[in-house]
Scaffold this motif. Structure first.
Motif, PDB file in Angstrom:
ATOM      1  N   GLY A   1      15.623  16.549 -44.649  1.00 45.94           N
ATOM      2  CA  GLY A   1      14.226  16.962 -44.749  1.00 45.94           C
ATOM      3  C   GLY A   1      13.296  15.757 -44.801  1.00 45.94           C
ATOM      4  O   GLY A   1      12.232  15.746 -44.181  1.00 45.94           O
ATOM      5  N   HIS A   2      13.712  14.740 -45.543  1.00 41.93           N
ATOM      6  CA  HIS A   2      12.862  13.549 -45.643  1.00 41.93           C
ATOM      7  C   HIS A   2      12.723  12.838 -44.303  1.00 41.93           C
ATOM      8  O   HIS A   2      11.642  12.339 -43.968  1.00 41.93           O
ATOM      9  CB  HIS A   2      13.430  12.591 -46.694  1.00 41.93           C
ATOM     10  CG  HIS A   2      12.800  12.812 -48.036  1.00 41.93           C
ATOM     11  ND1 HIS A   2      12.068  13.931 -48.329  1.00 41.93           N
ATOM     12  CD2 HIS A   2      12.768  12.039 -49.148  1.00 41.93           C
ATOM     13  CE1 HIS A   2      11.622  13.852 -49.574  1.00 41.93           C
ATOM     14  NE2 HIS A   2      12.030  12.711 -50.091  1.00 41.93           N
ATOM     15  N   ALA A   3      13.818  12.779 -43.534  1.00 41.37           N
ATOM     16  CA  ALA A   3      13.747  12.170 -42.210  1.00 41.37           C
ATOM     17  C   ALA A   3      12.763  12.949 -41.335  1.00 41.37           C
ATOM     18  O   ALA A   3      11.985  12.362 -40.572  1.00 41.37           O
ATOM     19  CB  ALA A   3      15.130  12.142 -41.562  1.00 41.37           C
TER      20      ALA A   3
ATOM     21  N   LEU B   1       4.334  19.476 -55.020  1.00 39.70           N
ATOM     22  CA  LEU B   1       5.314  19.195 -53.973  1.00 39.70           C
ATOM     23  C   LEU B   1       6.644  18.859 -54.615  1.00 39.70           C
ATOM     24  O   LEU B   1       6.710  18.471 -55.778  1.00 39.70           O
ATOM     25  CB  LEU B   1       4.903  17.950 -53.162  1.00 39.70           C
ATOM     26  CG  LEU B   1       3.789  17.988 -52.145  1.00 39.70           C
ATOM     27  CD1 LEU B   1       3.793  16.684 -51.368  1.00 39.70           C
ATOM     28  CD2 LEU B   1       3.906  19.164 -51.199  1.00 39.70           C
ATOM     29  N   TYR B   2       7.691  18.960 -53.793  1.00 39.84           N
ATOM     30  CA  TYR B   2       9.013  18.432 -54.129  1.00 39.84           C
ATOM     31  C   TYR B   2       8.847  16.988 -54.641  1.00 39.84           C
ATOM     32  O   TYR B   2       8.116  16.191 -54.033  1.00 39.84           O
ATOM     33  CB  TYR B   2       9.830  18.470 -52.837  1.00 39.84           C
ATOM     34  CG  TYR B   2      11.196  17.868 -52.891  1.00 39.84           C
ATOM     35  CD1 TYR B   2      12.195  18.428 -53.683  1.00 39.84           C
ATOM     36  CD2 TYR B   2      11.503  16.751 -52.121  1.00 39.84           C
ATOM     37  CE1 TYR B   2      13.464  17.881 -53.700  1.00 39.84           C
ATOM     38  CE2 TYR B   2      12.765  16.202 -52.135  1.00 39.84           C
ATOM     39  CZ  TYR B   2      13.741  16.764 -52.927  1.00 39.84           C
ATOM     40  OH  TYR B   2      14.987  16.226 -52.936  1.00 39.84           O
ATOM     41  N   GLY B   3       9.519  16.655 -55.766  1.00 37.47           N
ATOM     42  CA  GLY B   3       9.358  15.325 -56.367  1.00 37.47           C
ATOM     43  C   GLY B   3       9.666  14.200 -55.390  1.00 37.47           C
ATOM     44  O   GLY B   3       8.985  13.166 -55.371  1.00 37.47           O
TER      45      GLY B   3
ATOM     46  N   VAL C   1       3.370  22.629 -42.717  1.00 36.68           N
ATOM     47  CA  VAL C   1       3.829  23.412 -43.874  1.00 36.68           C
ATOM     48  C   VAL C   1       5.320  23.187 -44.089  1.00 36.68           C
ATOM     49  O   VAL C   1       6.138  23.440 -43.193  1.00 36.68           O
ATOM     50  CB  VAL C   1       3.533  24.918 -43.694  1.00 36.68           C
ATOM     51  CG1 VAL C   1       4.059  25.699 -44.892  1.00 36.68           C
ATOM     52  CG2 VAL C   1       2.042  25.159 -43.522  1.00 36.68           C
ATOM     53  N   ASP C   2       5.664  22.687 -45.269  1.00 33.15           N
ATOM     54  CA  ASP C   2       7.064  22.585 -45.692  1.00 33.15           C
ATOM     55  C   ASP C   2       7.479  23.974 -46.171  1.00 33.15           C
ATOM     56  O   ASP C   2       7.009  24.450 -47.211  1.00 33.15           O
ATOM     57  CB  ASP C   2       7.185  21.535 -46.804  1.00 33.15           C
ATOM     58  CG  ASP C   2       8.625  21.352 -47.274  1.00 33.15           C
ATOM     59  OD1 ASP C   2       9.447  22.274 -47.074  1.00 33.15           O
ATOM     60  OD2 ASP C   2       8.925  20.309 -47.882  1.00 33.15           O
ATOM     61  N   ASN C   3       8.341  24.635 -45.389  1.00 32.52           N
ATOM     62  CA  ASN C   3       8.715  26.027 -45.659  1.00 32.52           C
ATOM     63  C   ASN C   3      10.103  26.136 -46.286  1.00 32.52           C
ATOM     64  O   ASN C   3      10.750  27.180 -46.214  1.00 32.52           O
ATOM     65  CB  ASN C   3       8.661  26.813 -44.334  1.00 32.52           C
ATOM     66  CG  ASN C   3       8.547  28.314 -44.539  1.00 32.52           C
ATOM     67  OD1 ASN C   3       7.949  28.771 -45.523  1.00 32.52           O
ATOM     68  ND2 ASN C   3       9.117  29.081 -43.633  1.00 32.52           N
ATOM     69  N   THR C   4      10.563  25.039 -46.900  1.00 31.20           N
ATOM     70  CA  THR C   4      11.934  24.973 -47.428  1.00 31.20           C
ATOM     71  C   THR C   4      12.219  26.059 -48.462  1.00 31.20           C
ATOM     72  O   THR C   4      13.249  26.719 -48.403  1.00 31.20           O
ATOM     73  CB  THR C   4      12.180  23.591 -48.058  1.00 31.20           C
ATOM     74  OG1 THR C   4      12.003  22.593 -47.054  1.00 31.20           O
ATOM     75  CG2 THR C   4      13.571  23.478 -48.648  1.00 31.20           C
ATOM     76  N   LEU C   5      11.335  26.238 -49.440  1.00 35.20           N
ATOM     77  CA  LEU C   5      11.636  27.165 -50.535  1.00 35.20           C
ATOM     78  C   LEU C   5      11.484  28.628 -50.121  1.00 35.20           C
ATOM     79  O   LEU C   5      12.056  29.504 -50.753  1.00 35.20           O
ATOM     80  CB  LEU C   5      10.755  26.881 -51.762  1.00 35.20           C
ATOM     81  CG  LEU C   5      11.022  25.574 -52.507  1.00 35.20           C
ATOM     82  CD1 LEU C   5      10.395  25.621 -53.896  1.00 35.20           C
ATOM     83  CD2 LEU C   5      12.501  25.276 -52.633  1.00 35.20           C
TER      84      LEU C   5
ATOM     85  N   SER D   1      25.721  20.586 -46.876  1.00 36.61           N
ATOM     86  CA  SER D   1      25.346  19.767 -45.721  1.00 36.61           C
ATOM     87  C   SER D   1      23.861  19.422 -45.755  1.00 36.61           C
ATOM     88  O   SER D   1      23.026  20.314 -45.936  1.00 36.61           O
ATOM     89  CB  SER D   1      25.592  20.523 -44.411  1.00 36.61           C
ATOM     90  OG  SER D   1      26.919  20.987 -44.344  1.00 36.61           O
ATOM     91  N   LEU D   2      23.551  18.144 -45.536  1.00 40.81           N
ATOM     92  CA  LEU D   2      22.144  17.758 -45.420  1.00 40.81           C
ATOM     93  C   LEU D   2      21.651  17.949 -43.994  1.00 40.81           C
ATOM     94  O   LEU D   2      22.403  17.761 -43.035  1.00 40.81           O
ATOM     95  CB  LEU D   2      21.943  16.286 -45.806  1.00 40.81           C
ATOM     96  CG  LEU D   2      21.576  16.090 -47.278  1.00 40.81           C
ATOM     97  CD1 LEU D   2      22.812  15.874 -48.090  1.00 40.81           C
ATOM     98  CD2 LEU D   2      20.594  14.970 -47.455  1.00 40.81           C
ATOM     99  N   GLY D   3      20.377  18.283 -43.889  1.00 35.94           N
ATOM    100  CA  GLY D   3      19.754  18.382 -42.575  1.00 35.94           C
ATOM    101  C   GLY D   3      18.271  18.637 -42.737  1.00 35.94           C
ATOM    102  O   GLY D   3      17.800  19.015 -43.821  1.00 35.94           O
ATOM    103  N   GLY D   4      17.522  18.400 -41.660  1.00 39.28           N
ATOM    104  CA  GLY D   4      16.086  18.688 -41.663  1.00 39.28           C
ATOM    105  C   GLY D   4      15.685  19.183 -40.298  1.00 39.28           C
ATOM    106  O   GLY D   4      16.404  18.959 -39.312  1.00 39.28           O
TER     107      GLY D   4
HETATM  108  C1  LIG Z   1      14.923  18.950 -50.677  1.00 34.58           C
HETATM  109  C2  LIG Z   1      13.548  19.058 -50.189  1.00 34.58           C
HETATM  110  C3  LIG Z   1      13.011  18.114 -49.308  1.00 34.58           C
HETATM  111  C4  LIG Z   1      13.788  16.913 -48.840  1.00 34.58           C
HETATM  112  O1  LIG Z   1      14.876  17.296 -48.065  1.00 34.58           O
HETATM  113  P1  LIG Z   1      16.261  16.452 -47.950  1.00 34.58           P
HETATM  114  O2  LIG Z   1      17.072  17.278 -47.033  1.00 34.58           O
HETATM  115  O3  LIG Z   1      16.817  16.337 -49.340  1.00 34.58           O
HETATM  116  O4  LIG Z   1      15.868  15.118 -47.405  1.00 34.58           O
HETATM  117  C5  LIG Z   1      11.719  18.299 -48.878  1.00 34.58           C
HETATM  118  N1  LIG Z   1      10.973  19.345 -49.299  1.00 34.58           N
HETATM  119  C6  LIG Z   1      11.457  20.263 -50.144  1.00 34.58           C
HETATM  120  C7  LIG Z   1      10.591  21.399 -50.571  1.00 34.58           C
HETATM  121  C8  LIG Z   1      12.751  20.158 -50.627  1.00 34.58           C
HETATM  122  O5  LIG Z   1      13.225  21.075 -51.479  1.00 34.58           O
END
Ligand SMILES: *Cc1c(COP(=O)(O)O)cnc(C)c1O
Length: 426
Positions: free
Chosen positions: A87-89, A111-113, A183-187, A217-220
């Motif tokens: 996600g950070h990448a 935001l995510y820390g 928009v970070d839609n991760t959550l 697994s990590l990914g973005g």
């Molecule tokens: C975990 C997270 C990230 C970063 O993603 P990584 O895959 O850990 O690099 C960014 N935004 C949110 C909301 C996250 O939960």
């Protein structure tokens, strides 16, 4: 074939995938190869000149990753997507296309820390300046706009408290300022919220969380909505100006409504290098097949746990947008009617010490720095993910000293509640 458009669950299983044309393999194979043989010299030249689409080298693209990209683009309603290593990448690759040194972007303070750290420190060394705004005060975004503003960045469901962001209101500010809304839609995942339907121009995910879903697994991924006109006012030279790397082509002119995804691939991923392993793409694709089932269970469990905590005498308050009396409940009903996600916080009457003690007594919950796993997770943000902030900033970002964050998994909710009960009572 009927002409019915496939629904979300069908897309989660099928979008982007075909039986393998040479072997008939039904699951998407892991194309564990660095490079791909060209048909002939002309074919090679046309791939390198962006005149033809095809595989060259796995840092730039890979067939397993391509299925993942097509699937997430379909689930989010975008034109194209680019998968990267984390996600950070993804966040670095996005902003590299938008900002020149000395430029600014506005980011929501909740935001995510890790994103707060990345924006404050790492991006500063690139000359990209973050300006913070309060997602509960839309006017604070308007006030933050300057001629150097190049983007606005928010989370749909925001860390750490699971608050719901008014995406449409902030997209109006972005449109007026002539900048894209990221928009970070991760959550939320696209199962709960599709930010493009509410005015987002770019969607970003940590695939590491609910999309992969199994904590392995990590990914973005970056999704291009295809909605933004990059030619306006010469503000986005990576997209609108001739690119010397590619014989002077202009990406927007050549690629139209998926030019941003192309820029991220051929200028970002190619040159910065954070490629996603095809093995991880395979793991994440497998996870996405069950996203609708998992996400609904995550949300239903989270609501039950939040209701239990809200009635417990040791608990001072619960911040979960799915509770009827929560500050964000109206926004949750509008943006996330199927459920308010599975990450939220609560605060303990016993303050910092009670938070640390609770974390140590829980048995079924794992104490770790992640969210969006099948397993239930717990962390005390003030002493971990948000520890780099000063006390005032901790409170402002929803990570005060008495706050505990949960990410609710897909176990039996009765077992989760029993574990919290013993840890709170003991
Ligand atoms: C975990 C997270 C990230 C970063 O993603 P990584 O895959 O850990 O690099 C960014 N935004 C949110 C909301 C996250 O939960």
């Amino acid at each position: 074939m009927s002409d019915r458009l496939p629904g979300f669950s069908t897309l989660a299983v099928h979008a982007g995938a075909q039986p393998d044309p040479t072997t008939g393999a039904r699951a998407t194979p892991i194309y564990q190869t660095t490079s791909f043989v060209f048909n002939d010299a002309d074919h090679a030249a046309s791939l390198f000149g962006l005149q033809a689409f095809g595989n060259i080298y796995t840092r730039i693209g890979n067939p397993t990753n391509a299925v993942l990209e097509e699937r997430v683009a379909a689930l989010e309603g975008g034109t194209a997507a680019l998968a990267v290593a984390s996600g950070h990448a993804a966040q670095v690759v996005i902003l590299q296309q938008l900002l020149q040194p000395g430029d600014e972007f506005i980011a929501a303070r909740k935001l995510y820390g890790g994103s707060i750290n990345q924006f404050t420190h790492a991006f500063k060394s690139f000359g990209w300046n973050v300006v913070w705004a309060d997602p509960d005060d839309i006017a604070s975004f308007e006030r933050a706009v300057t001629p150097r503003t190049k983007a606005i960045f928010i989370e749909s469901i925001a860390n750490p408290a699971g608050s719901i962001t008014d995406i449409e209101a902030i997209s109006t500010v972005a449109r007026k300022a002539g900048v894209p809304l990221i928009v970070d839609n991760t959550l939320a995942s696209p199962y709960l919220i599709r930010p493009i339907d509410h005015g987002a121009d770019i969607v970003v995910h940590s695939l590491t969380k609910f999309l992969g879903g199994h904590g392995n697994s990590l990914g973005g991924i970056i999704v291009d909505a295809g909605t933004f006109d990059w030619s306006t006012g010469g503000k986005y030279p990576m997209l609108s100006e001739p690119r010397p790397e590619y014989h002077g082509i202009r990406l927007q002119e050549t690629f139209g409504n998926f030019a941003f995804a192309i820029a991220c691939r051929v200028l970002g991923l190619r040159d910065l290098g954070p490629a996603l392993s095809p093995f991880n793409a395979f793991m994440i694709l497998t996870g996405i097949e069950t996203l609708p089932l998992r996400m609904q269970k995550h949300c239903d469990n989270a609501k039950a746990v939040a209701e239990f905590l809200a009635g417990h005498p040791a608990v001072a308050s619960v911040s979960y947008a799915g509770l009827a009396n929560d500050k964000y409940n109206q926004l949750a009903r509008k943006y996330a009617p199927k459920g308010a996600g599975a990450v939220f916080t609560f605060s303990l009457k016993g303050g910092y010490d009670a938070g640390v003690s609770l974390v140590s007594k829980l048995q079924l919950f794992s104490h770790l720095a992640n969210v969006g796993d099948t397993r239930s997770l717990v962390i005390h943000p003030a002493s971990t993910t948000h520890s780099q902030l000063d006390d005032a900033a901790k409170v402002k970002s929803g990570a005060g000293p008495d706050v505990v964050r949960l990410s609710i998994g897909i176990e039996d909710k009765e077992d989760l509640i029993a574990d919290l009960e013993q840890a709170l009572g003991a």
